[in-house]
Design an enzyme around this catalytic site. Structure first.
Site, mmCIF file in Angstrom:
data_model
loop_
_atom_site.group_PDB
_atom_site.id
_atom_site.type_symbol
_atom_site.label_atom_id
_atom_site.label_comp_id
_atom_site.label_asym_id
_atom_site.label_seq_id
_atom_site.Cartn_x
_atom_site.Cartn_y
_atom_site.Cartn_z
ATOM 1 N N LYS A 20 0.830 -1.217 0.000
ATOM 2 C CA LYS A 20 0.000 0.000 0.000
ATOM 3 C C LYS A 20 0.866 1.268 0.000
ATOM 4 C CE LYS A 20 -2.352 -1.094 3.788
ATOM 5 N NZ LYS A 20 -1.884 -2.433 4.172
ATOM 6 N N ARG A 95 -10.131 0.242 8.508
ATOM 7 C CA ARG A 95 -9.703 -1.133 8.758
ATOM 8 C C ARG A 95 -10.789 -1.948 9.429
ATOM 9 N NH1 ARG A 95 -3.863 0.192 8.906
ATOM 10 N NH2 ARG A 95 -2.658 -1.719 8.913
ATOM 11 N N ARG A 134 11.492 -5.669 5.102
ATOM 12 C CA ARG A 134 11.276 -4.212 5.042
ATOM 13 C C ARG A 134 12.185 -3.488 6.034
ATOM 14 N NH1 ARG A 134 5.312 -1.816 5.240
ATOM 15 N NH2 ARG A 134 5.160 -2.838 7.265
ATOM 16 N N ARG A 167 10.836 -2.120 11.573
ATOM 17 C CA ARG A 167 9.709 -1.747 12.422
ATOM 18 C C ARG A 167 9.484 -2.843 13.456
ATOM 19 N NH1 ARG A 167 4.765 0.041 8.547
ATOM 20 N NH2 ARG A 167 3.660 -1.214 10.082
ATOM 21 N N ARG A 178 -0.593 -9.707 13.136
ATOM 22 C CA ARG A 178 -1.238 -8.685 12.304
ATOM 23 C C ARG A 178 -2.100 -9.326 11.221
ATOM 24 N NH1 ARG A 178 3.728 -5.354 10.414
ATOM 25 N NH2 ARG A 178 2.303 -4.023 9.264
HETATM 26 P P1 AMP Z 1 0.240 0.250 8.843
HETATM 27 O O1 AMP Z 1 1.416 1.166 8.772
HETATM 28 O O2 AMP Z 1 -0.940 0.747 8.046
HETATM 29 O O3 AMP Z 1 0.583 -1.185 8.555
HETATM 30 O O4 AMP Z 1 -0.257 0.287 10.372
HETATM 31 C C1 AMP Z 1 0.559 -0.157 11.428
HETATM 32 C C2 AMP Z 1 -0.264 -0.410 12.686
HETATM 33 O O5 AMP Z 1 -0.921 0.809 13.083
HETATM 34 C C3 AMP Z 1 -1.393 -1.411 12.531
HETATM 35 O O6 AMP Z 1 -0.944 -2.741 12.688
HETATM 36 C C4 AMP Z 1 -2.325 -0.974 13.667
HETATM 37 O O7 AMP Z 1 -1.836 -1.388 14.925
HETATM 38 C C5 AMP Z 1 -2.217 0.532 13.614
HETATM 39 N N1 AMP Z 1 -3.212 1.128 12.694
HETATM 40 C C6 AMP Z 1 -2.981 1.822 11.538
HETATM 41 N N2 AMP Z 1 -4.121 2.220 10.966
HETATM 42 C C7 AMP Z 1 -5.124 1.783 11.760
HETATM 43 C C8 AMP Z 1 -6.549 1.864 11.707
HETATM 44 N N3 AMP Z 1 -7.181 2.451 10.678
HETATM 45 N N4 AMP Z 1 -7.247 1.275 12.712
HETATM 46 C C9 AMP Z 1 -6.633 0.670 13.738
HETATM 47 N N5 AMP Z 1 -5.312 0.542 13.848
HETATM 48 C C10 AMP Z 1 -4.550 1.095 12.875
#
Ligand code: AMP
Length: 225
Positions: A20, A95, A134, A167, A178
């Site tokens: 993404k 999400r 990553r 990360r 996840r």
């Molecule tokens: P990402 O960078 O989009 O993979 O997000 C990393 C982490 O941030 C996720 O695994 C969640 O813990 C949290 N997170 C990001 N966006 C959301 C969302 N829309 N709702 C809930 N948790 C989120």
């Protein structure tokens, strides 16, 4: 509130590791949209040690979703501001179905049309390979992959020279959690957008150079009302 705005929102959607962020980089170059990446917003809050950051970090490190009550106001606030270049690119939001419903309401209030929900359908094998390799720059946010997108000098950011890091939630155990979380909550969001007729499925296993033109085409087609 301004119902007269003619903005649209494009949603990039898919499991962690679907690409993404990489697709978003390219779309932003082409569209100049306002970028709302909830994961980035949370990581920034953690780096700045804000109350939001403190609350979010426990969930994130455990590979869990941050509660809707925390996430929804953050996005509502961003959508209430004027978008750039005619719209918003959402990455990592919604999400959950509750977040998707909130997005519909906030979009309506702010004169934003949900254009496309682009779902990057990706196999588990590819996800694990991408996430475990990553590396990110803690300073400027640039993203690399040890094999697919290596920096010029191993472990060093091309853009700002900082040392790259992995990360916390890209460690193998967190990746598995996840994915379970994704399947439990986020997969329903796909059906939500399918029901609304705005879902477009893209093969997330393909290299970005092959999948991006498909995405760009979808976004361009959506522009004609
Ligand atoms: P990402 O960078 O989009 O993979 O997000 C990393 C982490 O941030 C996720 O695994 C969640 O813990 C949290 N997170 C990001 N966006 C959301 C969302 N829309 N709702 C809930 N948790 C989120």
């Amino acid at each position: 509130m301004s119902g007269s705005r003619d903005n649209r929102a494009i949603i990039l959607f898919g499991p962690p590791g679907a690409g993404k962020g990489t697709q978003a980089d390219r779309l932003l170059r082409d569209l100049g949209f306002e970028y709302i990446a909830t994961g980035d917003i949370l990581r920034e809050a953690i780096a700045k040690k804000t109350p939001l950051g403190r609350r979010a970090s426990e969930y994130m490190n455990a590979g869990q979703l941050v509660p809707d009550e925390v996430m929804i106001p953050i996005v509502e606030e961003r959508l209430a501001k004027e978008g750039r270049g005619g719209g918003f690119l959402l990455d990592g939001f919604p999400r959950t179905v509750r977040q998707a419903e909130m997005l519909d309401k906030a979009a309506e209030r702010n004169g934003i049309r949900i254009g496309r929900a682009i779902y990057l359908k990706t196999s588990r094998e590819v996800i694990v390979q991408r996430l475990s390799g990553r590396r990110v720059c803690p300073k400027c946010g640039a993203t690399y992959h040890v094999r697919n997108i290596p920096p010029k000098v191993q472990g060093v950011c091309d853009r700002c020279g900082s040392e790259l890091a992995q990360r916390e939630d890209d460690q193998e155990q967190a990746i598995v959690r996840r994915l379970v979380e994704y399947e439990k909550q986020t997969a329903d969001v796909i059906n939500y957008y399918r029901g609304k007729g705005v879902l477009a499925e893209i093969d997330g296993d393909l290299p970005v150079d092959e999948s991006y033109p498909q995405i760009a085409r979808l976004v361009a087609e959506d522009h004609s009302p």
